[in-house]
Design an enzyme around this catalytic site. Sequence first.
Site, PDB file in Angstrom:
ATOM      1  CE  LYS A  84      46.258  37.857  46.025  1.00  9.94           C
ATOM      2  NZ  LYS A  84      45.356  38.932  45.610  1.00  9.94           N
TER       3      LYS A  84
ATOM      4  CE  LYS B 277      39.021  36.095  41.284  1.00 12.39           C
ATOM      5  NZ  LYS B 277      40.205  37.002  41.360  1.00 12.39           N
TER       6      LYS B 277
END
Length: 294
Positions: A174, A242
């Site tokens: 990811k 983030k």
Amino acid sequence: MTPLPRVAWIGLGVMGSPMAENLLRAGYPVTGYTLEQHKLDRLAAHGGVPAPSAAEAARNADVIVTMLPADADVTAVAHGPDGILDRARPGALLIDMSTVAPGTAVALAAAGAEHGLRVLDAPVSGGEAGAVEGSLSVMAGGRAEDVEAARPLFEVLGGTVVHCGPHGAGQTVKAANQLIVAAGLQACAEAVVLLERSGVDVDAALDVIGGGLAASAVLTRKRRNFLDRDFTPGFRIDLHHKDMGIVTAAAREARLTLPLAELAARLIAEARERGDGGLDHSALLRGVERAAAS
């Protein structure tokens, strides 16, 4: 006919709500928890059962899914004073579909094992549209047999389901995905501004670009955002910021220099500093326009 497993769904945000609703449509019994009452009301309207806490949602579940914004949220829900690890039924499958650091995924798997839980990290890609359509890409880390046990559920949520390796591998994949998306967004934003400033028919240009080697899901999915300057959040810049922190941390751990990752992370951070953190990540175009005006 064997009944479908009981699902506890923790986190009903932009992605979590439509994902839980897809499970309900597929016949899964879903008990959900989130902090906002209106999102619990939405779950109930689709046939789900709201719970008063994450622990209560997880108590009798066969499968517990967490879909939360960041590492701290996942850790708090798992280990907090009313955490799911202490309340979940031994043997239950805990699937974290949030995007967190690989180390967080590995630690969660170890803690889950101590409580008799099977754990997977299974972040997704495809954005809000993919969550609504059930066409997400699911990248799973953990034991192969646990991924296979979860596969029927994953296939309701996504069109691509891949076992990427051991615990943490899904999150590493990811991170790589988010790097590619960030680079693609910035490239598309710059191309749109270049085309506009050059007086070219932008729709025609993007049609032909989308038919060649430069075609991408980013260009297809975000085309109207760029052209209409519609930055209604599907995936907020704050969250991509983030995620780029995860990318740069993973690069440091692997002792790699990733120049494009560092540049993309800086541009996303600058967008946040300019007040764009709550906008869709296609709002990177605003940074290109600010640079062009300076």
